[in-house]
Write a protein that holds these residues in place. Structure first.
Motif, mmCIF file in Angstrom:
data_model
loop_
_atom_site.group_PDB
_atom_site.id
_atom_site.type_symbol
_atom_site.label_atom_id
_atom_site.label_comp_id
_atom_site.label_asym_id
_atom_site.label_seq_id
_atom_site.Cartn_x
_atom_site.Cartn_y
_atom_site.Cartn_z
ATOM 1 N N PHE A 1 -57.790 -66.054 12.475
ATOM 2 C CA PHE A 1 -57.856 -67.191 11.554
ATOM 3 C C PHE A 1 -59.240 -67.834 11.565
ATOM 4 O O PHE A 1 -59.679 -68.408 10.585
ATOM 5 C CB PHE A 1 -56.793 -68.219 11.939
ATOM 6 N N TYR A 2 -59.902 -67.761 12.701
ATOM 7 C CA TYR A 2 -61.247 -68.319 12.812
ATOM 8 C C TYR A 2 -62.174 -67.276 13.429
ATOM 9 O O TYR A 2 -61.760 -66.490 14.268
ATOM 10 C CB TYR A 2 -61.280 -69.565 13.705
ATOM 11 N N TYR B 1 -65.814 -69.631 10.007
ATOM 12 C CA TYR B 1 -65.099 -69.221 8.812
ATOM 13 C C TYR B 1 -63.597 -69.218 9.085
ATOM 14 O O TYR B 1 -63.126 -68.585 10.027
ATOM 15 C CB TYR B 1 -65.548 -67.829 8.370
ATOM 16 N N ASP B 2 -62.840 -69.961 8.284
ATOM 17 C CA ASP B 2 -61.406 -70.100 8.436
ATOM 18 C C ASP B 2 -60.731 -69.250 7.370
ATOM 19 O O ASP B 2 -60.691 -69.617 6.195
ATOM 20 C CB ASP B 2 -61.017 -71.570 8.293
ATOM 21 N N PHE C 1 -58.502 -68.776 17.631
ATOM 22 C CA PHE C 1 -58.617 -68.039 16.379
ATOM 23 C C PHE C 1 -57.331 -67.283 16.044
ATOM 24 O O PHE C 1 -57.303 -66.473 15.133
ATOM 25 C CB PHE C 1 -59.814 -67.089 16.379
ATOM 26 N N SER D 1 -57.659 -68.649 6.941
ATOM 27 C CA SER D 1 -56.375 -69.172 6.470
ATOM 28 C C SER D 1 -56.531 -70.017 5.215
ATOM 29 O O SER D 1 -55.603 -70.120 4.409
ATOM 30 C CB SER D 1 -55.693 -69.979 7.568
ATOM 31 N N GLU E 1 -65.616 -71.802 4.700
ATOM 32 C CA GLU E 1 -66.575 -71.760 5.794
ATOM 33 C C GLU E 1 -67.136 -73.150 6.025
ATOM 34 O O GLU E 1 -67.615 -73.796 5.087
ATOM 35 C CB GLU E 1 -67.714 -70.802 5.470
ATOM 36 N N THR F 1 -62.108 -73.365 19.671
ATOM 37 C CA THR F 1 -60.907 -73.317 18.854
ATOM 38 C C THR F 1 -60.172 -72.025 19.127
ATOM 39 O O THR F 1 -60.746 -71.051 19.626
ATOM 40 C CB THR F 1 -61.247 -73.410 17.354
#
Length: 399
Positions: free
Chosen positions: A175-176, A194-195, A169, A197, A201, A167
């Motif tokens: 953001f991640y 863990y996001d 981030f 935004s 988690e 992903t």
């Protein structure tokens, strides 16, 4: 007379049978005094009735340059800052470092541009997992690699690094980010993302015992969600295979830490200690270990006996110090290994690496190494650890 002789023989047989039962009962009772049911491995550890002298560890042997080692069977995987990349050191059939049958080092993945920040690798069986972040590409990735049917890395049948998860981030603040892991136990890989935004988690898992189909780490199929929490720190550990699996995880909020478990049928609360440092680890489900204050303890998840945890070590004068930057205890089928600190002011002083064999009457011993072992692991009789940028193995046995 014949009839009386038969009755006499019957009574004689009954007498010997009864005597045999008594002897068997006495022998079993005697043995039970020297037998300790090891709650952590689910096995019986047969020991002498008299106290054992303890554990003896050989001198350390340097095998390579690197940090963050993980060992299983004959393979030690680690991060090499000089490449940089992930490397495997094959101890050979004897599982002992620096002997004639060592195959030596095999590079599993490498970053010649020095752009990637590697998460510590982990190995179990034929599979290695690790995480990567690339700030230049704003990319976060998790990989798995399999050594193939021949059971050796660096041969033509290796299944090359396979992307499990990836992903973007974003930009600072990220953001991640990988919040824990990846971990591998048996045939399950777990990790947490863990996001920031959405302040949540997500904890995921996939299987390594199949190369295709749903939930396979190698198929590129969507991953399965274990839990999704809001503002919670979790360390999820899984074990099992695609037909029988379970998870153990820690949830920390404010100043409380709880352990939960989940299997195919149940999800429930396991333990609450109101302590921040907990570091749960699975030995063999449902047996697990954790840190409570200055003691490494063991328990059994999801059972009425859970309230009767057993202490593996009791630090009356020397304390465990599992704070940020220090490794939690590691466990193998026979040994537990941990860092130990002396109580001192203003901060605890490092005392050394200690090892203990599971079971009664076998005390812990200090590993014969004067340096600072920052990361370490254990499997069977082999301990592996790093000091600065060097990797060492030590063989330990009970006497």
């Amino acid at each position: 007379h014949v009839f009386l002789g038969v009755r006499f023989m019957e009574r004689k047989i009954l007498f010997y049978a009864f005597a045999l039962v008594l002897v068997s009962f006495f022998f079993a009772t005697y043995l039970s005094q020297g037998e300790d049911q090891d709650l952590l491995s689910g096995k019986f550890v047969t020991q002498n009735v008299f106290p054992s002298p303890g554990v003896v560890c050989a001198a350390p042997s340097k095998i390579a340059s690197g940090i963050n080692p993980s060992i299983h069977n004959r393979d030690v995987v680690y991060y090499s800052p000089s490449l940089p990349g992930i490397v495997d050191y094959d101890l050979g059939p004897d599982h002992v470092g620096n002997t004639a049958d060592d195959r030596g080092t095999v590079t599993l993945t490498q970053d010649p541009l020095n752009e990637i920040r590697y998460r510590p690798p982990q190995i179990f069986g034929s599979n290695v997992v690790w995480g990567e972040t690339n700030p230049n590409l704003n990319k976060l990735s998790i990989y798995v690699m399999n050594e193939g049917p021949d059971g050796l890395f660096g041969t033509l049948d290796d299944i090359k690094p396979t992307l499990i998860f990836s992903t973007s981030f974003g930009v600072w603040p990220w953001f991640y980010q990988i919040y824990y892991g990846p971990f591998i136990y048996d045939n399950i890989v777990t990790f947490g993302i863990y996001d920031t935004s959405v302040n949540k988690e997500a904890n995921y898992y996939c299987f390594t015992d199949t190369m295709s189909g749903p939930n396979s780490c190698f198929s590129g199929s969507p991953l399965s969600l274990i839990t999704q929490q809001t503002a919670i720190k979790s360390k999820v550990l899984g074990m099992g295979d695609s037909n029988n699996f379970a998870f153990l995880w820690q949830q920390s909020s404010n100043f409380n830490s709880d352990i939960y478990y989940k299997d195919r049928l149940n999800e429930g609360f396991v333990r609450n200690t109101n302590l921040m440092e907990f570091n749960p680890d699975i030995i063999s489900w449902p047996f697990f270990t954790y840190i409570e204050q200055e003691t490494i303890k063991g328990g059994m998840a999801g059972t009425p006996q859970f309230n009767a945890q057993i202490s593996i070590t009791d630090q009356n004068f020397l304390r465990l110090y599992p704070k940020s930057g220090h490794s939690p205890p590691r466990f193998g089928p026979y040994f537990i290994i941990w860092q130990q600190y002396k109580k001192a002011s203003p901060f605890p002083a490092y005392d050394g690496l200690y090892v203990k064999m599971f079971g009664r009457n076998i005390p812990e011993v200090k590993v014969p190494f004067s340096g600072y072992a920052s990361s370490f692991d254990v499997d069977d009789n082999t301990l592996v650890f790093d000091d600065t940028n060097d990797l060492y193995t030590i063989e330990c046995s009970s006497v």
